[in-house]
Design a protein around this motif. Structure first.
Motif, PDB file in Angstrom:
ATOM      1  N   GLY A 162       0.823  -1.195   0.000  1.00 27.60           N
ATOM      2  CA  GLY A 162       0.000   0.000   0.000  1.00 27.60           C
ATOM      3  C   GLY A 162       0.861   1.249   0.000  1.00 27.60           C
ATOM      4  N   GLY A 163       0.275   2.354   0.412  1.00 25.42           N
ATOM      5  CA  GLY A 163       1.015   3.599   0.486  1.00 25.42           C
ATOM      6  C   GLY A 163       0.278   4.721  -0.209  1.00 25.42           C
ATOM      7  N   ALA A 164       0.975   5.833  -0.375  1.00 24.64           N
ATOM      8  CA  ALA A 164       0.378   7.012  -1.000  1.00 24.64           C
ATOM      9  C   ALA A 164       1.459   7.755  -1.762  1.00 24.64           C
ATOM     10  CB  ALA A 164      -0.241   7.910   0.063  1.00 24.64           C
ATOM     11  N   ARG A 165       1.014   8.498  -2.760  1.00 27.20           N
ATOM     12  CA  ARG A 165       1.939   9.339  -3.512  1.00 27.20           C
ATOM     13  C   ARG A 165       1.168  10.525  -4.047  1.00 27.20           C
ATOM     14  NH1 ARG A 165       2.040   8.853  -9.148  1.00 27.20           N
ATOM     15  NH2 ARG A 165       0.501   7.412  -9.966  1.00 27.20           N
ATOM     16  N   LEU A 166       1.908  11.549  -4.435  1.00 28.42           N
ATOM     17  CA  LEU A 166       1.267  12.698  -5.038  1.00 28.42           C
ATOM     18  C   LEU A 166       0.913  12.362  -6.479  1.00 28.42           C
ATOM     19  CD1 LEU A 166       3.395  15.749  -3.845  1.00 28.42           C
ATOM     20  CD2 LEU A 166       1.574  14.523  -2.664  1.00 28.42           C
ATOM     21  N   SER A 167      -0.255  12.791  -6.898  1.00 29.64           N
ATOM     22  CA  SER A 167      -0.629  12.664  -8.303  1.00 29.64           C
ATOM     23  C   SER A 167       0.190  13.681  -9.099  1.00 29.64           C
ATOM     24  CB  SER A 167      -2.125  12.950  -8.472  1.00 29.64           C
ATOM     25  OG  SER A 167      -2.394  14.309  -8.154  1.00 29.64           O
ATOM     26  N   ALA A 168       0.095  13.627 -10.413  1.00 25.82           N
ATOM     27  CA  ALA A 168       0.783  14.621 -11.244  1.00 25.82           C
ATOM     28  C   ALA A 168       0.316  16.022 -10.860  1.00 25.82           C
ATOM     29  CB  ALA A 168       0.526  14.337 -12.720  1.00 25.82           C
ATOM     30  N   LEU A 169      -0.997  16.191 -10.671  1.00 22.42           N
ATOM     31  CA  LEU A 169      -1.515  17.504 -10.270  1.00 22.42           C
ATOM     32  C   LEU A 169      -1.027  17.861  -8.872  1.00 22.42           C
ATOM     33  CD1 LEU A 169      -3.197  20.000 -10.900  1.00 22.42           C
ATOM     34  CD2 LEU A 169      -5.194  18.792  -9.956  1.00 22.42           C
ATOM     35  N   GLY A 170      -0.957  16.880  -7.979  1.00 20.51           N
ATOM     36  CA  GLY A 170      -0.466  17.143  -6.623  1.00 20.51           C
ATOM     37  C   GLY A 170       0.943  17.701  -6.633  1.00 20.51           C
ATOM     38  N   GLY A 171       1.821  17.127  -7.448  1.00 23.42           N
ATOM     39  CA  GLY A 171       3.184  17.643  -7.567  1.00 23.42           C
ATOM     40  C   GLY A 171       3.213  19.045  -8.145  1.00 23.42           C
ATOM     41  N   GLN A 172       2.368  19.293  -9.154  1.00 26.22           N
ATOM     42  CA  GLN A 172       2.296  20.624  -9.771  1.00 26.22           C
ATOM     43  C   GLN A 172       1.774  21.665  -8.782  1.00 26.22           C
ATOM     44  OE1 GLN A 172      -0.210  20.037 -13.182  1.00 26.22           O
ATOM     45  NE2 GLN A 172       1.325  18.829 -14.279  1.00 26.22           N
ATOM     46  N   VAL A 173       0.735  21.305  -8.039  1.00 25.16           N
ATOM     47  CA  VAL A 173       0.165  22.233  -7.054  1.00 25.16           C
ATOM     48  C   VAL A 173       1.200  22.561  -5.989  1.00 25.16           C
ATOM     49  CG1 VAL A 173      -1.554  22.429  -5.191  1.00 25.16           C
ATOM     50  CG2 VAL A 173      -2.252  21.660  -7.474  1.00 25.16           C
ATOM     51  N   LEU A 174       1.894  21.557  -5.481  1.00 25.84           N
ATOM     52  CA  LEU A 174       2.904  21.793  -4.458  1.00 25.84           C
ATOM     53  C   LEU A 174       4.014  22.694  -5.002  1.00 25.84           C
ATOM     54  CD1 LEU A 174       4.097  21.378  -1.653  1.00 25.84           C
ATOM     55  CD2 LEU A 174       5.094  19.232  -2.491  1.00 25.84           C
ATOM     56  N   ASP A 175       4.506  22.414  -6.195  1.00 31.83           N
ATOM     57  CA  ASP A 175       5.561  23.235  -6.787  1.00 31.83           C
ATOM     58  C   ASP A 175       5.090  24.677  -6.991  1.00 31.83           C
ATOM     59  OD1 ASP A 175       7.218  21.016  -6.847  1.00 31.83           O
ATOM     60  OD2 ASP A 175       6.949  20.641  -9.001  1.00 31.83           O
ATOM     61  N   SER A 176       3.896  24.851  -7.524  1.00 29.55           N
ATOM     62  CA  SER A 176       3.363  26.199  -7.760  1.00 29.55           C
ATOM     63  C   SER A 176       3.137  26.950  -6.459  1.00 29.55           C
ATOM     64  CB  SER A 176       2.060  26.127  -8.563  1.00 29.55           C
ATOM     65  OG  SER A 176       2.309  25.624  -9.853  1.00 29.55           O
ATOM     66  N   TYR A 177       2.670  26.242  -5.435  1.00 32.01           N
ATOM     67  CA  TYR A 177       2.453  26.885  -4.139  1.00 32.01           C
ATOM     68  C   TYR A 177       3.783  27.359  -3.557  1.00 32.01           C
ATOM     69  CZ  TYR A 177       0.907  27.919   0.538  1.00 32.01           C
ATOM     70  OH  TYR A 177       0.647  28.576   1.712  1.00 32.01           O
ATOM     71  N   ARG A 178       4.819  26.551  -3.672  1.00 32.47           N
ATOM     72  CA  ARG A 178       6.149  26.939  -3.165  1.00 32.47           C
ATOM     73  C   ARG A 178       6.678  28.169  -3.914  1.00 32.47           C
ATOM     74  NH1 ARG A 178       5.632  24.829   1.593  1.00 32.47           N
ATOM     75  NH2 ARG A 178       6.197  22.645   1.822  1.00 32.47           N
ATOM     76  N   VAL A 179       6.450  28.249  -5.222  1.00 40.75           N
ATOM     77  CA  VAL A 179       6.841  29.432  -5.995  1.00 40.75           C
ATOM     78  C   VAL A 179       6.076  30.660  -5.486  1.00 40.75           C
ATOM     79  CG1 VAL A 179       6.758  30.498  -8.299  1.00 40.75           C
ATOM     80  CG2 VAL A 179       7.569  28.143  -8.040  1.00 40.75           C
ATOM     81  N   LEU A 180       4.784  30.499  -5.235  1.00 32.56           N
ATOM     82  CA  LEU A 180       3.971  31.591  -4.709  1.00 32.56           C
ATOM     83  C   LEU A 180       4.483  32.052  -3.344  1.00 32.56           C
ATOM     84  CD1 LEU A 180       1.455  33.412  -4.951  1.00 32.56           C
ATOM     85  CD2 LEU A 180       0.130  31.542  -3.934  1.00 32.56           C
ATOM     86  N   GLU A 181       4.809  31.114  -2.459  1.00 29.70           N
ATOM     87  CA  GLU A 181       5.361  31.467  -1.145  1.00 29.70           C
ATOM     88  C   GLU A 181       6.653  32.276  -1.281  1.00 29.70           C
ATOM     89  OE1 GLU A 181       4.283  28.252   2.265  1.00 29.70           O
ATOM     90  OE2 GLU A 181       5.716  27.568   0.763  1.00 29.70           O
ATOM     91  N   THR A 182       7.521  31.862  -2.179  1.00 27.69           N
ATOM     92  CA  THR A 182       8.786  32.568  -2.395  1.00 27.69           C
ATOM     93  C   THR A 182       8.529  33.979  -2.905  1.00 27.69           C
ATOM     94  OG1 THR A 182       9.957  30.511  -2.808  1.00 27.69           O
ATOM     95  CG2 THR A 182      10.983  32.511  -3.645  1.00 27.69           C
ATOM     96  N   ALA A 183       7.595  34.126  -3.837  1.00 27.93           N
ATOM     97  CA  ALA A 183       7.264  35.448  -4.375  1.00 27.93           C
ATOM     98  C   ALA A 183       6.711  36.359  -3.286  1.00 27.93           C
ATOM     99  CB  ALA A 183       6.263  35.311  -5.523  1.00 27.93           C
ATOM    100  N   ILE A 184       5.886  35.815  -2.395  1.00 25.79           N
ATOM    101  CA  ILE A 184       5.333  36.609  -1.295  1.00 25.79           C
ATOM    102  C   ILE A 184       6.444  37.047  -0.352  1.00 25.79           C
ATOM    103  CG2 ILE A 184       3.902  36.461   0.795  1.00 25.79           C
ATOM    104  CD1 ILE A 184       1.976  34.686  -0.904  1.00 25.79           C
ATOM    105  N   GLU A 185       7.341  36.123  -0.013  1.00 29.00           N
ATOM    106  CA  GLU A 185       8.468  36.464   0.869  1.00 29.00           C
ATOM    107  C   GLU A 185       9.336  37.551   0.252  1.00 29.00           C
ATOM    108  OE1 GLU A 185      10.631  32.909   1.819  1.00 29.00           O
ATOM    109  OE2 GLU A 185       8.861  31.943   2.671  1.00 29.00           O
ATOM    110  N   GLN A 186       9.612  37.456  -1.029  1.00 31.72           N
ATOM    111  CA  GLN A 186      10.444  38.454  -1.703  1.00 31.72           C
ATOM    112  C   GLN A 186       9.748  39.806  -1.758  1.00 31.72           C
ATOM    113  OE1 GLN A 186      11.282  36.459  -5.409  1.00 31.72           O
ATOM    114  NE2 GLN A 186      13.036  35.369  -4.563  1.00 31.72           N
TER     115      GLN A 186
END
Length: 124
Positions: A76-100
């Motif tokens: 068993g187990g779990a993994r991020l879907s393709a969209l899950g990986g994209q959402v996480l990556d995009s959210y991290r970019v957004l966080e960086t832009a806000i910090e900057q």
């Protein structure tokens, strides 16, 4: 104490928080551990809370962000879907832009005018 600014990005789907700092941390932990329950333990979350957060995320996006496989002899187990990986990556970019954006001249001007502690309340 230095001046501090707290900003956090939360994306809403109706009244539900579809993505925020905690859910992003959970997605990253699921990607790292390959398990929803192990990710929750790593973040100090209860089993129930972890699954509720995954459920909200999976209901708020066009396709689920977390995919699960039933346990048993194959593990068993779990993994991020393709969209899950994209959402996480995009959210991290957004966080960086806000910090900057928050580290610029506007913040410096506000910090220069801000007291380190509030004055005593005025008595009436």
């Amino acid at each position: 104490m230095s001046t501090r600014l707290k900003l956090k990005a939360q994306l809403y789907c109706g009244d539900e928080i579809a993505m925020g700092p905690g859910k992003a941390a959970l997605l990253a932990a699921i990607a790292e551990t390959g398990s929803i329950s192990a990710a929750g333990r790593a973040l100090g979350m209860s089993y129930r809370r972890t699954w509720l957060l995954v459920d909200v995320m999976n209901r708020c996006w066009k396709t689920p962000l977390v995919e699960t496989a039933a346990g048993g002899s194959k593990g068993g187990g779990a993994r991020l879907s393709a969209l899950g990986g994209q959402v996480l990556d995009s959210y991290r970019v957004l966080e960086t832009a806000i910090e900057q954006a928050a580290a610029g001249a506007a913040f410096d001007a506000l910090a220069a005018a801000l007291l380190t502690q509030p004055r005593q309340a005025q008595k009436k």
